[in-house]
Write an enzyme that holds these catalytic residues in place. Structure first.
Site, mmCIF file in Angstrom:
data_model
loop_
_atom_site.group_PDB
_atom_site.id
_atom_site.type_symbol
_atom_site.label_atom_id
_atom_site.label_comp_id
_atom_site.label_asym_id
_atom_site.label_seq_id
_atom_site.Cartn_x
_atom_site.Cartn_y
_atom_site.Cartn_z
ATOM 1 N N HIS A 73 2.923 10.541 -0.074
ATOM 2 C CA HIS A 73 4.043 10.276 0.903
ATOM 3 C C HIS A 73 4.860 10.259 1.024
ATOM 4 O O HIS A 73 6.088 11.004 1.673
ATOM 5 C CB HIS A 73 3.130 8.766 1.834
ATOM 6 C CG HIS A 73 1.867 8.606 1.850
ATOM 7 N ND1 HIS A 73 1.232 8.876 3.388
ATOM 8 C CD2 HIS A 73 0.755 7.858 0.963
ATOM 9 C CE1 HIS A 73 0.462 8.453 3.261
ATOM 10 N NE2 HIS A 73 -0.302 8.329 2.078
ATOM 11 N N GLU A 122 0.867 7.412 -3.977
ATOM 12 C CA GLU A 122 1.693 7.586 -2.974
ATOM 13 C C GLU A 122 2.899 8.314 -3.071
ATOM 14 O O GLU A 122 3.444 8.376 -2.167
ATOM 15 C CB GLU A 122 1.893 5.492 -2.362
ATOM 16 C CG GLU A 122 0.767 5.102 -2.688
ATOM 17 C CD GLU A 122 0.095 5.228 -1.120
ATOM 18 O OE1 GLU A 122 1.158 5.087 -0.798
ATOM 19 O OE2 GLU A 122 -1.126 5.398 -1.197
ATOM 20 N N HIS A 129 0.582 -1.419 0.179
ATOM 21 C CA HIS A 129 -0.031 -0.036 0.447
ATOM 22 C C HIS A 129 0.973 0.799 -0.488
ATOM 23 O O HIS A 129 0.793 2.455 -0.904
ATOM 24 C CB HIS A 129 -0.972 0.827 0.916
ATOM 25 C CG HIS A 129 -1.570 0.774 1.108
ATOM 26 N ND1 HIS A 129 -3.277 1.027 1.722
ATOM 27 C CD2 HIS A 129 -1.862 2.424 0.755
ATOM 28 C CE1 HIS A 129 -4.151 2.088 1.340
ATOM 29 N NE2 HIS A 129 -3.385 3.037 0.417
#
Length: 251
Positions: A132, A128, A75
């Site tokens: 992040h 992502e 993930h």
């Protein structure tokens, strides 16, 4: 009480630091803003998801995974400040360029696939990286888009194999056998030395379905205990109910 008394209390309250009156979530939000502004955070959440469980929860709606996908797929790796679930989107001018990771696509499709079928195959990677990855650029191994993905794939292959950790403890996907939360905790403590964050999704047919497991990492990618730093597991499994570790979303 005399009017003068009310006036005195009002003056004292006005002089007290505003932080005293902040609610806990407001303090956490402040911590996130600070971490976002100076790229400061405390540890990584290394998050892997179970594709069969996730797609089972969605009843297969706009959800699928490659036939060669691993039992546990990435993930993300999320820089996190103590007591929060951020920072996020630390560089608003950053972009995602698929050509920079083109040679990684076959591996990413197996180890980090986008399970949502009505989105482009690379939208998950873009998400992502921008949400992040841009907060982790202070770590040299993650300072570039390509470095971000190659480092995570290396950790997944060499160090943080959730499938193997569970199989070593006799825990395998099954559409008939169920497990308890303690079994997953014990398997990870035996393999990695710490208790993981285990997340489930709830279905009417089976109840709790295992969907995601996270470990906490230091900034040098060594494993650390999550307690007491982690804000919360978003969908924590209940220890009082059995957990279905789905083998196939079609059963």
């Amino acid at each position: 009480m005399m009017a003068g008394g009310y006036l005195l209390i009002s003056i004292v309250l006005c002089l007290l630091p505003a932080a005293i009156f902040l609610k806990p979530f407001e303090i956490s939000a402040t911590a996130v803003d600070k971490a976002r502004s100076n790229n400061s955070w405390d540890y990584f959440l290394f998050v892997e998801e179970h594709p069969a469980g996730f797609c089972y929860f969605r009843d297969g709606e706009n959800c699928s995974y490659p036939s060669n996908a691993s039992q546990w797929t990435m993930h993300g790796i999320w820089p996190t400040a103590n007591g929060t679930d951020g920072p996020n989107y630390c560089n608003e001018s950053a972009t995602f360029n698929i050509t920079k990771i083109e040679s990684l696509i076959p591996t990413l499709m197996k180890e980090w696939p986008n399970l949502i079928t009505n989105e482009s195959f690379d939208s998950f990677w873009s998400h992502e990286w921008l949400k992040h990855g841009t907060c982790a650029t202070g770590i040299s191994a993650l300072s570039t888009e390509r470095g971000f993905f190659t480092t995570v794939l290396s950790l997944l292959e060499q160090k943080l194999n959730y499938t193997q950790a569970l199989e070593d403890y006799g825990i395998k996907p099954s559409n008939t056998t169920t497990y308890k939360l303690d079994q997953f905790n014990d398997a990870f403590k035996k393999k990695f030395g710490v208790r993981p964050l285990v997340e489930c999704l709830y279905t009417e047919k089976k109840g709790q379905v295992l969907s995601q497991i996270s470990l906490c990492l230091h900034k040098d990618f060594t494993i650390m205990p999550c307690e007491p730093f982690v804000f919360t597991a978003r969908e924590a499994c209940w220890s009082t109910q059995v957990i279905h570790y789905i083998e196939s979303m079609y059963s």
